[in-house]
Structures are given as C-alpha cells and as structure tokens.
Scaffold this motif. Sequence first.
Motif, short mmCIF file in Angstrom:
data_model
loop_
_atom_site.label_atom_id
_atom_site.label_comp_id
_atom_site.label_asym_id
_atom_site.label_seq_id
_atom_site.Cartn_x
_atom_site.Cartn_y
_atom_site.Cartn_z
N VAL A 29 0.84 -1.20 0.00
CA VAL A 29 0.00 0.00 0.00
C VAL A 29 0.88 1.25 0.00
CG1 VAL A 29 -1.97 -1.06 1.17
CG2 VAL A 29 -0.14 -0.05 2.52
N PRO A 30 0.36 2.38 -0.49
CA PRO A 30 1.12 3.62 -0.43
C PRO A 30 1.32 4.09 1.01
CG PRO A 30 -0.63 3.76 -2.07
CD PRO A 30 -0.89 2.52 -1.27
N GLU A 153 4.44 -15.24 7.82
CA GLU A 153 5.28 -14.09 7.55
C GLU A 153 4.35 -13.04 6.96
OE1 GLU A 153 8.36 -12.66 4.21
OE2 GLU A 153 8.95 -14.53 5.20
N PHE A 154 4.06 -12.00 7.73
CA PHE A 154 3.08 -10.99 7.36
C PHE A 154 3.82 -9.71 7.01
CE2 PHE A 154 -0.11 -7.74 7.98
CZ PHE A 154 -1.29 -8.32 7.58
N GLY A 155 3.90 -9.42 5.71
CA GLY A 155 4.66 -8.26 5.27
C GLY A 155 3.79 -7.11 4.83
N VAL A 156 4.16 -5.90 5.22
CA VAL A 156 3.48 -4.69 4.77
C VAL A 156 4.54 -3.74 4.22
CG1 VAL A 156 1.49 -4.84 6.30
CG2 VAL A 156 3.56 -3.72 7.10
N SER A 157 4.25 -3.13 3.07
CA SER A 157 5.28 -2.29 2.46
C SER A 157 4.67 -1.39 1.40
CB SER A 157 6.36 -3.17 1.82
OG SER A 157 7.44 -2.40 1.33
N THR A 158 5.42 -0.34 1.09
CA THR A 158 5.17 0.49 -0.08
C THR A 158 6.19 0.09 -1.14
OG1 THR A 158 4.38 2.31 1.30
CG2 THR A 158 5.14 2.88 -0.92
N TYR A 159 5.84 0.22 -2.40
CA TYR A 159 6.80 -0.05 -3.46
C TYR A 159 7.99 0.90 -3.34
CZ TYR A 159 3.37 -2.89 -6.05
OH TYR A 159 2.48 -3.85 -6.47
N GLY A 160 9.14 0.44 -3.83
CA GLY A 160 10.34 1.28 -3.75
C GLY A 160 11.34 0.90 -4.81
N PHE A 241 6.14 11.15 -5.96
CA PHE A 241 4.72 11.18 -5.65
C PHE A 241 4.06 9.87 -6.07
CE2 PHE A 241 0.35 11.87 -7.19
CZ PHE A 241 -0.25 12.32 -6.04
N GLN A 242 4.36 9.41 -7.28
CA GLN A 242 3.77 8.17 -7.76
C GLN A 242 4.20 6.97 -6.92
OE1 GLN A 242 5.00 8.59 -11.98
NE2 GLN A 242 2.83 8.39 -12.46
N MET A 243 5.45 6.97 -6.48
CA MET A 243 5.94 5.85 -5.69
C MET A 243 5.33 5.85 -4.29
SD MET A 243 9.86 4.67 -4.80
CE MET A 243 10.28 6.10 -3.78
N TYR A 244 5.42 6.99 -3.58
CA TYR A 244 5.01 7.04 -2.18
C TYR A 244 3.49 7.13 -2.00
CZ TYR A 244 9.92 7.82 -0.96
OH TYR A 244 11.26 7.69 -0.80
N ARG A 245 2.81 7.84 -2.88
CA ARG A 245 1.39 8.09 -2.68
C ARG A 245 0.50 7.21 -3.53
NH1 ARG A 245 0.70 12.47 0.65
NH2 ARG A 245 -1.11 11.20 1.15
N LEU A 246 1.04 6.64 -4.64
CA LEU A 246 0.24 5.82 -5.54
C LEU A 246 0.80 4.41 -5.72
CD1 LEU A 246 -0.56 8.44 -8.34
CD2 LEU A 246 -1.84 7.96 -6.24
N ASN A 247 1.91 4.14 -5.05
CA ASN A 247 2.48 2.79 -5.01
C ASN A 247 2.93 2.32 -6.39
OD1 ASN A 247 3.26 0.84 -3.18
ND2 ASN A 247 1.49 -0.47 -3.54
N LYS A 248 3.94 2.97 -6.90
CA LYS A 248 4.53 2.60 -8.19
C LYS A 248 6.01 2.30 -8.00
CE LYS A 248 5.26 4.22 -12.94
NZ LYS A 248 5.04 5.33 -13.90
N TRP A 249 6.45 1.15 -8.52
CA TRP A 249 7.87 0.80 -8.41
C TRP A 249 8.73 1.85 -9.11
CZ3 TRP A 249 9.69 -2.57 -5.10
CH2 TRP A 249 8.89 -3.62 -4.67
#
Length: 249
Positions: A29-30, A153-160, A241-249
């Motif tokens: 998620v973002p 294994e429960f992972g939560v992350s933003t794309y990066g 903005f696209q990576m952090y707020r819209l979850n784009k690699w």
Amino acid sequence: FLSRAFGWVKCSKEWDREVRRFRKCSLWVPKKNGKSPLAAGVGLYMLTADGENGQKVFSVAKDGKQAKIVHTHAQEMVRRSPALSANCKINKSTGRIFYEPTTSFYDILSGDNITGQEGLNGGGLIVDEKHVIDGRLAKVLEYMGASRSEPIEFGVSTYGNTTGYGKVDSDYGKAVERGDVVDEAYLHKAYEIPDWANDEDCKTTKVWKICNPSWGVTIKESEIKASCERAQRSQTDWLHFQMYRLNKW
C-alpha cells in the motif's frame, strides 16, 4: 485481506487439526495508509490469540530503527488496552512484550542484528517495508517458522527500489495472483496504479481512491491534492509522488 489471511483454514494430517492455509502474506500500500499500526495489531493477535505455547513473534525490518516503528505501535496498544495490559508485560530496557498465559513474547529482529539469529523459531514475523529487505535477512526469515503449525510471515510495504528482494517477492506474488504460479500458501494484495492509468489519470481522485484503501480515514483528499500539485514541479518529485502516494515501483 485479514479475513482471508486468518480465516481460510485447511485440514492438516500432520497436526491432526485445521490450520491456516496461508504461510506468507504480502500487503502493498502507499504511504500513510496505516500499515504500521495494522502490522502491530497482527503481531499482537499472533502473540495473544493464537493459543500457541511459547509463541515467538518478531517485528522485522532492514534495521532496528525501522523495526521499532511497528513495535512502538504494539507497545502503545498494550498500554491502552485493559485486556492486553492485564496479561502482557513490557520490558522497559529491551522493549520485548511478554504474554504470561502462554509464556510467549513479541520482540524486534532487524537486518543489522541477525548474526547468530538463524536458529530462531518464530511463528509470527511482521515484516515492515519489505521493499528494502536484503537477501540475507530474507533467507533467515524463510526457515524461521518451519517447526510451527501455523506460522505467518506478514509483510506490509510500499513499493520502492526495483533492485531488492521486495521487487522479486512482489513479482512472485502477482504471478500467484494471476495463476501463473501455483502456491496455495501465499497471499498477495497490492493497492497500486491501475494498468490503464497514464500521468494525467494519476492526477485524479479516481486513481487516488483506487491506490489508497484508507481513503477518507488516514488519507484526506485535500492533503493528497496538495501533494500532487507540489510534485509537478519536477520529474523527480513526480516520480516520488507516484511511488510514495500511488504505489509505483
């Protein structure tokens, strides 16, 4: 996502009872969608509600500073809950949360303190910001719950960054979701820019809502609109903005 992760069970001949289907869960998620408090709640659930004697749960991240973010949320939840605080004790020096009824604990494990940790047997691994996890830590995590009946294994992350373990894991999860790979123990969910969206679409409320599941709760339209307008000052800002707020690699 949570109802599938914890509610979908199957019969196990090895354990002679029902056990959870999914062993690995990845939620992408973002930023600002509340993923760290969510992860902390899952960690506390596995500590206190699984009924596993001697359970070991870990807040996992690339380094100790990142791992403490989820763990601090978990500690505060214990302090604010009469039910949890009656049965859980927090070690003030180490931060470890000890659950007395099943002699279980919830601690921190990070990439900068994994030397000698290969023998740990953790039934609950709460992995924060998987996109920066390196391959060495990933290998340690892979075998940590091998002797448990219902490890997750429960992972939560933003794309990066696309060069790390997180991108490999995300690609694998999408392959499972599409049906290209059969892995009945893997649950993948990503809130991200839809395939049809171009740059202009990414400036619209329609796409913002699709990408942010906490829209209207932790994500406010006025705030993300202002963030979008600021991001258009430069190509670098726009990509961030696209990576952090819209979850784009």
